[in-house]
Design a protein around this motif. Structure first.
Motif, PDB file in Angstrom:
ATOM      1  N   UNK A  49       0.865  -1.172   0.000  1.00 31.42           N
ATOM      2  CA  UNK A  49       0.000   0.000   0.000  1.00 31.42           C
ATOM      3  C   UNK A  49       0.905   1.227   0.000  1.00 31.42           C
ATOM      4  N   UNK A  50       0.644   2.133  -0.936  1.00 37.14           N
ATOM      5  CA  UNK A  50       1.546   3.260  -1.156  1.00 37.14           C
ATOM      6  C   UNK A  50       0.761   4.565  -1.116  1.00 37.14           C
ATOM      7  N   UNK A  51       1.325   5.573  -0.449  1.00 35.69           N
ATOM      8  CA  UNK A  51       0.747   6.924  -0.502  1.00 35.69           C
ATOM      9  C   UNK A  51       1.711   7.818  -1.263  1.00 35.69           C
ATOM     10  N   UNK A  52       1.195   8.587  -2.203  1.00 33.90           N
ATOM     11  CA  UNK A  52       2.008   9.571  -2.909  1.00 33.90           C
ATOM     12  C   UNK A  52       1.450  10.953  -2.553  1.00 33.90           C
ATOM     13  N   UNK A  53       2.277  11.755  -1.885  1.00 39.96           N
ATOM     14  CA  UNK A  53       1.818  13.070  -1.407  1.00 39.96           C
ATOM     15  C   UNK A  53       2.290  14.142  -2.390  1.00 39.96           C
ATOM     16  N   UNK A  54       1.362  14.682  -3.170  1.00 40.12           N
ATOM     17  CA  UNK A  54       1.679  15.709  -4.159  1.00 40.12           C
ATOM     18  C   UNK A  54       1.707  15.111  -5.555  1.00 40.12           C
ATOM     19  N   UNK A  55       0.790  15.591  -6.412  1.00 37.32           N
ATOM     20  CA  UNK A  55       0.698  15.004  -7.765  1.00 37.32           C
ATOM     21  C   UNK A  55       1.062  16.067  -8.809  1.00 37.32           C
ATOM     22  N   UNK A  56       2.351  16.314  -8.947  1.00 39.45           N
ATOM     23  CA  UNK A  56       2.861  17.059 -10.108  1.00 39.45           C
ATOM     24  C   UNK A  56       3.528  16.034 -11.002  1.00 39.45           C
ATOM     25  N   UNK A  57       4.575  16.473 -11.702  1.00 35.13           N
ATOM     26  CA  UNK A  57       5.306  15.535 -12.571  1.00 35.13           C
ATOM     27  C   UNK A  57       5.896  14.383 -11.779  1.00 35.13           C
ATOM     28  N   UNK A  58       6.512  14.689 -10.630  1.00 39.66           N
ATOM     29  CA  UNK A  58       7.135  13.626  -9.823  1.00 39.66           C
ATOM     30  C   UNK A  58       6.085  12.663  -9.290  1.00 39.66           C
ATOM     31  N   UNK A  59       5.025  13.223  -8.732  1.00 38.02           N
ATOM     32  CA  UNK A  59       3.983  12.398  -8.114  1.00 38.02           C
ATOM     33  C   UNK A  59       3.297  11.515  -9.147  1.00 38.02           C
ATOM     34  N   UNK A  60       3.011  12.088 -10.330  1.00 35.98           N
ATOM     35  CA  UNK A  60       2.348  11.313 -11.383  1.00 35.98           C
ATOM     36  C   UNK A  60       3.234  10.131 -11.785  1.00 35.98           C
ATOM     37  N   UNK A  61       4.546  10.364 -11.827  1.00 36.37           N
ATOM     38  CA  UNK A  61       5.473   9.283 -12.196  1.00 36.37           C
ATOM     39  C   UNK A  61       5.627   8.289 -11.041  1.00 36.37           C
ATOM     40  N   UNK A  62       5.564   8.781  -9.802  1.00 37.05           N
ATOM     41  CA  UNK A  62       5.650   7.872  -8.649  1.00 37.05           C
ATOM     42  C   UNK A  62       4.436   6.945  -8.621  1.00 37.05           C
ATOM     43  N   UNK A  63       3.269   7.485  -8.931  1.00 35.38           N
ATOM     44  CA  UNK A  63       2.064   6.640  -8.991  1.00 35.38           C
ATOM     45  C   UNK A  63       2.254   5.561 -10.050  1.00 35.38           C
ATOM     46  N   UNK A  64       2.789   5.954 -11.208  1.00 38.59           N
ATOM     47  CA  UNK A  64       2.996   4.963 -12.279  1.00 38.59           C
ATOM     48  C   UNK A  64       4.047   3.925 -11.876  1.00 38.59           C
ATOM     49  N   UNK A  65       5.076   4.367 -11.188  1.00 35.93           N
ATOM     50  CA  UNK A  65       6.109   3.437 -10.731  1.00 35.93           C
ATOM     51  C   UNK A  65       5.530   2.447  -9.731  1.00 35.93           C
TER      52      UNK A  65
END
Ligand code: CXF
Ligand code: ZN
Length: 370
Positions: free
Chosen positions: A188-204
């Motif tokens: 289970x993963x939380x990504x805090x902040x969805x800009x370019x980095x966050x969008x890529x972290x979600x995909x990763x």
């Protein structure tokens, strides 16, 4: 030669697009005609002074272009080659590089200061004044001279207006999930902040097999995009995420938490740590203001619940491997770069691009050079 570049003269000034003088490449250097440059938040940090820099400086560090000329001693690159820049240069020889940690390359660290490897400058204002380039790249320019250690050659068929994103944001975000957080199948993963980095972290996180991915951002458009990239749950704030994550995971909380906010804030860290499960890991990818000296965290709970708090630069990636790898995933339709580019701009519109970013209108803005 003459070319055009966006310069920040002093912290707090807007970008000023000016004609500059560019010297030919020297030993180990490469002249590149830029095709596209992503507009990362770090350039804005440099402009505001959140990221200390030596001014005047040409911005931009997420770029792709075509080699026009190579200096003496350059190996493996020739005019006409398509290249993407890694924002931390990788020499391949220093202790970090040879141990497979090229994001910590010694030469990369030196070039971060903005001068060429020999300590001199190739970029000059009309007055003759030397101009630094952010991380020795300066991709907000129609042409630039960079070190060969910053370049990776890519296949000609990749669209460079997408490929530029892997020069910083995508590799940083993706690597934050895959390498720094070490997301495992079922996490289970939380990504805090969805800009370019966050969008890529979600995909990763999605590609690494996460079960649930919680995206946290106050902007509804960004949460919508996060869902498209693979988020299973969304929250508008950390305060809203805390009970949601706790409830959905039956009190376990998140195995991995990735911080990809526009600007980090030490006062949020305790609540971010609370999002993490026992034995969980919090990864700090975003930049905090350099002037920040205090962070609020309970180290008692860090110890008692065996949590980890780790930093990462460039997603702990090895860009000579990861950039071609991520472009292959894009080619195969596994990594969505197209949806990450919300708007494109001309170099003259660079300040508008950053205004849009700050208003939350873009996942990524990209400058296209003609
Ligand atoms: C930054 C890190 C500090 C220098 C500029 C680039 N990283 C990603 O955006
Ligand atoms: Zn960046």
């Amino acid at each position: 030669m003459q070319t055009e570049a966006a310069i920040c003269w002093n912290a707090g000034d807007p970008w000023s697009v000016e004609t500059i003088e560019l010297d030919p490449p020297k030993e180990g250097e490469v002249l590149v005609r830029m095709v596209a440059s992503g507009m990362c938040h770090s350039d804005e940090h440099l402009r505001t002074g959140d990221l200390a820099g030596l001014y005047p400086v040409i911005g931009g560090h997420e770029g792709a272009g075509i080699v026009e000329e190579v200096g003496p001693g350059v190996e493996g690159l020739a005019p006409g080659d398509h290249v993407v820049f890694g924002f931390v240069a990788a020499c391949g020889r220093c202790p970090s590089c040879v141990r497979g940690h090229s994001s910590l390359c010694d030469v990369g660290g030196l070039l971060m200061m903005g001068a060429q490897a020999d300590g001199t400058y190739r970029h000059h204002a009309q007055s003759g004044q030397d101009l630094g380039t952010l991380v020795c790249l300066g991709t907000f320019a129609r042409h630039t001279v960079v070190n060969q250690a910053s370049c990776v050659k890519v296949f000609d068929h990749y669209p460079l207006d997408r490929a530029c994103l892997v020069g910083c944001g995508v590799t940083t975000g993706w690597g934050s999930a895959v390498y720094a957080a070490e997301v495992k199948p079922g996490d289970d993963v939380v990504v805090v902040g969805i800009g370019g980095l966050g969008a890529a972290a979600v995909q990763g996180a999605r590609l690494a097999g996460a079960e649930r991915i919680f995206a946290v951002d106050p902007v509804p458009f960004k949460l919508e995009m996060a869902t498209k990239f693979g988020a299973t749950h969304t929250a508008a704030s950390i305060d809203e995420a805390l009970p949601l994550v706790n409830e959905v995971t039956w009190g376990k909380n998140a195995d991995k938490v990735i911080c990809t906010m526009g600007v980090g804030d030490g006062r949020l860290m305790e609540r971010i740590m609370q999002l993490a499960a026992k034995g969980g890991r919090v990864v700090v990818t975003n930049i905090h203001p350099m002037s920040e000296s205090e962070v609020t965290i309970s180290l008692t709970w860090l110890t008692l619940l065996q949590k980890q708090l780790v930093g990462t630069i460039f997603g702990s990636a090895n860009f000579r491997y990861d950039i071609p790898h991520l472009l292959r995933l894009y080619d195969q339709g596994q990594l969505d770069l197209d949806s990450m580019v919300t708007r494109t701009y001309s170099l003259e519109d660079v300040n508008q691009g950053y205004a849009d970013m700050l208003e939350g209108r873009n996942i990524r803005g990209v400058i296209l050079f003609d």
